[in-house]
Design an enzyme around this catalytic site. Sequence first.
Site, PDB file in Angstrom:
ATOM      1  N   ASN A 154      47.109  39.232  53.928  1.00  0.00           N
ATOM      2  CA  ASN A 154      47.409  39.592  55.323  1.00  0.00           C
ATOM      3  C   ASN A 154      46.182  39.609  56.240  1.00  0.00           C
ATOM      4  OD1 ASN A 154      46.643  41.964  53.891  1.00  0.00           O
ATOM      5  ND2 ASN A 154      47.534  43.220  55.499  1.00  0.00           N
ATOM      6  N   GLY A 230      46.837  45.192  47.438  1.00  0.00           N
ATOM      7  CA  GLY A 230      48.054  44.390  47.391  1.00  0.00           C
ATOM      8  C   GLY A 230      49.270  45.298  47.259  1.00  0.00           C
ATOM      9  N   THR A 234      52.439  45.252  41.991  1.00  0.00           N
ATOM     10  CA  THR A 234      51.304  44.584  41.341  1.00  0.00           C
ATOM     11  C   THR A 234      50.287  45.625  40.885  1.00  0.00           C
ATOM     12  OG1 THR A 234      51.622  42.846  42.988  1.00  0.00           O
ATOM     13  CG2 THR A 234      49.686  42.656  41.603  1.00  0.00           C
ATOM     14  N   GLU A 252      44.520  49.814  46.358  1.00  0.00           N
ATOM     15  CA  GLU A 252      44.991  50.039  47.734  1.00  0.00           C
ATOM     16  C   GLU A 252      46.324  49.321  47.856  1.00  0.00           C
ATOM     17  OE1 GLU A 252      43.787  52.033  49.741  1.00  0.00           O
ATOM     18  OE2 GLU A 252      41.853  52.412  48.798  1.00  0.00           O
ATOM     19  N   CYS A 286      48.913  46.515  56.568  1.00  0.00           N
ATOM     20  CA  CYS A 286      49.421  47.621  55.743  1.00  0.00           C
ATOM     21  C   CYS A 286      49.481  48.913  56.547  1.00  0.00           C
ATOM     22  CB  CYS A 286      48.550  47.798  54.514  1.00  0.00           C
ATOM     23  SG  CYS A 286      46.812  48.016  54.934  1.00  0.00           S
ATOM     24  N   GLU A 471      38.184  53.482  49.175  1.00  0.00           N
ATOM     25  CA  GLU A 471      37.267  52.423  49.568  1.00  0.00           C
ATOM     26  C   GLU A 471      36.600  52.848  50.864  1.00  0.00           C
ATOM     27  OE1 GLU A 471      39.485  48.766  49.571  1.00  0.00           O
ATOM     28  OE2 GLU A 471      39.487  48.753  47.393  1.00  0.00           O
TER      29      GLU A 471
HETATM   30  P1  NAD Z   1      50.445  41.082  45.984  1.00  0.00           P
HETATM   31  O1  NAD Z   1      50.375  42.356  45.223  1.00  0.00           O
HETATM   32  O2  NAD Z   1      51.562  40.160  45.732  1.00  0.00           O
HETATM   33  O3  NAD Z   1      49.125  40.214  45.761  1.00  0.00           O
HETATM   34  C1  NAD Z   1      47.835  40.735  46.010  1.00  0.00           C
HETATM   35  C2  NAD Z   1      46.841  39.987  45.138  1.00  0.00           C
HETATM   36  O4  NAD Z   1      47.105  40.287  43.777  1.00  0.00           O
HETATM   37  C3  NAD Z   1      46.929  38.471  45.279  1.00  0.00           C
HETATM   38  O5  NAD Z   1      45.634  37.921  45.204  1.00  0.00           O
HETATM   39  C4  NAD Z   1      47.756  38.087  44.054  1.00  0.00           C
HETATM   40  O6  NAD Z   1      47.532  36.774  43.615  1.00  0.00           O
HETATM   41  C5  NAD Z   1      47.252  39.096  43.038  1.00  0.00           C
HETATM   42  N1  NAD Z   1      48.162  39.356  41.917  1.00  0.00           N
HETATM   43  C6  NAD Z   1      49.503  39.185  41.856  1.00  0.00           C
HETATM   44  N2  NAD Z   1      49.976  39.526  40.641  1.00  0.00           N
HETATM   45  C7  NAD Z   1      48.911  39.935  39.919  1.00  0.00           C
HETATM   46  C8  NAD Z   1      48.743  40.431  38.598  1.00  0.00           C
HETATM   47  N3  NAD Z   1      49.765  40.562  37.762  1.00  0.00           N
HETATM   48  N4  NAD Z   1      47.508  40.780  38.184  1.00  0.00           N
HETATM   49  C9  NAD Z   1      46.455  40.679  39.020  1.00  0.00           C
HETATM   50  N5  NAD Z   1      46.539  40.201  40.278  1.00  0.00           N
HETATM   51  C10 NAD Z   1      47.752  39.838  40.726  1.00  0.00           C
HETATM   52  O7  NAD Z   1      50.363  41.500  47.517  1.00  0.00           O
HETATM   53  P2  NAD Z   1      50.439  40.535  48.786  1.00  0.00           P
HETATM   54  O8  NAD Z   1      51.849  40.113  48.963  1.00  0.00           O
HETATM   55  O9  NAD Z   1      49.358  39.528  48.709  1.00  0.00           O
HETATM   56  O10 NAD Z   1      50.037  41.551  49.951  1.00  0.00           O
HETATM   57  C11 NAD Z   1      50.930  42.401  50.582  1.00  0.00           C
HETATM   58  C12 NAD Z   1      50.828  43.808  50.056  1.00  0.00           C
HETATM   59  O11 NAD Z   1      49.490  44.275  50.164  1.00  0.00           O
HETATM   60  C13 NAD Z   1      51.668  44.792  50.842  1.00  0.00           C
HETATM   61  O12 NAD Z   1      52.325  45.648  49.944  1.00  0.00           O
HETATM   62  C14 NAD Z   1      50.646  45.563  51.659  1.00  0.00           C
HETATM   63  O13 NAD Z   1      51.030  46.863  52.032  1.00  0.00           O
HETATM   64  C15 NAD Z   1      49.501  45.600  50.716  1.00  0.00           C
HETATM   65  N6  NAD Z   1      48.261  45.872  51.414  1.00  0.00           N
HETATM   66  C16 NAD Z   1      47.679  47.098  51.261  1.00  0.00           C
HETATM   67  C17 NAD Z   1      46.513  47.406  51.934  1.00  0.00           C
HETATM   68  C18 NAD Z   1      45.829  48.729  51.752  1.00  0.00           C
HETATM   69  O14 NAD Z   1      44.701  48.872  52.196  1.00  0.00           O
HETATM   70  N7  NAD Z   1      46.472  49.705  51.137  1.00  0.00           N
HETATM   71  C19 NAD Z   1      45.930  46.443  52.774  1.00  0.00           C
HETATM   72  C20 NAD Z   1      46.563  45.207  52.924  1.00  0.00           C
HETATM   73  C21 NAD Z   1      47.728  44.930  52.232  1.00  0.00           C
END
Ligand code: NAD
Length: 490
Positions: A154, A230, A234, A252, A286, A471
Amino acid sequence: MQKIQNYIGGELAEPASGDYLDNFEPATGEVYSLIPDSDERDVNAAAAAAKAAFPAWGATPPEERFEILMRLVSLIERDLESLAVAESVDNGKPVSLARSIDIPRAIANFRFYATAAMHTANESYDTSLPGGGKAINYTMRHPIGVAGCISPWNLPLYLFTWKIAPALAAGCTVVAKPSEVTPMTASMLSELCIEAGLPAGVLNIVHGTGPKVGFAIVAHKDIKAISFTGGTKTGEEIARTAAPMFKKLSLELGGKNPNIIFADCKYDDMLATTVRSSFSNQGEICLCGSRIFVERPLYDRFKNDFVKRVAALKVGDPADPATDVGAIVSKQHFDKIMSYIELAKTEGGTILTGGYALSEPPASTSGGGSLNGWFIEPTIIEGLKHDCRTNLEEIFGPVVTIMPFDTEEEALSYANCVRYGLSATVWTENLSRAHRVAASLESGIIWINCWLLRDLRTPFGGVKDSGIGREGGFEAIIFFTEEKNVCIKL
Ligand code: NAD
């Protein structure tokens, strides 16, 4: 077509498999570059390079690490415009946002941690011993070794650097994976690292999917700490893999953030900021407030004005400087958001504005392609119960719900009823109420009469299912260290 490369041991490299994945431009829905479909072999090579580089980098004085990281800052500043355009094409976000938020924040991350590394301090305590005598207890911190950094799509370069910068500043070497959905600016960063003279192996970037590359990073025995941003699901998987190896974890995760508006708020500020906090970056931040609770005396006025403002937002070509809302990052995410809009209708919600994919796509992008990508009009829904699925689950798109409340207690119970606890926003001019509500909100960060303001020295992170670890600030540097506590009797 451009083939993105991994960055391993200081060099750009093809994936071991020789295979590539399609990288789509969200505004056109067309493939515009290729991403390495890396696997465990590439992660092993990256981890070996990082392990080999660690002794020298860990022993490099902070002043020298500062010099190198600041060279990277200058190069990102020099390339700000091309990075912003690349981020916008890759992610679908308005280029104006990439130019004003994403890339400047990547610069700020490296700058902050380059300097912060020179200002961390360790604790020391003088202890009086029973019966006389003294001892000194002190803490020594060492960089933990090879760190794994995994980021989402994002805020691609912003969040990627938010993890990498403190790890490098702490003296760790890094194996990093950007989201496979938005790899472009991370790949441009590889080239800038080479130009900046970052020693080989200090930062390694492996592109590819989560289950292959992300999992291999988390499972690798030589990678001692995982900093992940993410989704919550995950995060659960990562915790399951990493916990038996006793890895340090910073997670996070997702959010479903409340925005509580009291009738005594400064109305114009609140309205303008609420439009931003709901729909910036297509609602794909997020920290966006997706559940808006409004004190009943203000509800009708707010609803009318909010709907009018949001309906006037310009949805379209991310490259057009006048665009407010760009494209949704991927077809898969587009489908997910649209399915939640349908769910909201079945749960009794009324769509006040939006609710559709862009009805009249602009003719073409500035690059000449047709805008057949994934656009959703900013959507406001009312009439839902606070505990229906639409109001409990993270949608992560341009969709907000609004509902009235009568008392502070009621607003708090609505706000806190979700599993998430990332951020919250409160609008009131009543000082006591502001403090009282902030103390009762189950959120890691709370904004009073503002949104998204944060000094980088402040630790950042969610509570409840929005994450563990912190963080930001000096805590992020400390995360990438391990400590020894020494007691010496004088
Ligand atoms: P995601 O969890 O699908 O992916 C995030 C990252 O993890 C990607 O690089 C992905 O390839 C990797 N990944 C996926 N499966 C994995 C596994 N089994 N093992 C290790 N890595 C793996 O998330 P997304 O769709 O890319 O992002 C959206 C999410 O991120 C939303 O839920 C959002 O709220 C969250 N987010 C949180 C923050 C925060 O600071 N808390 C900030 C931005 C986004």
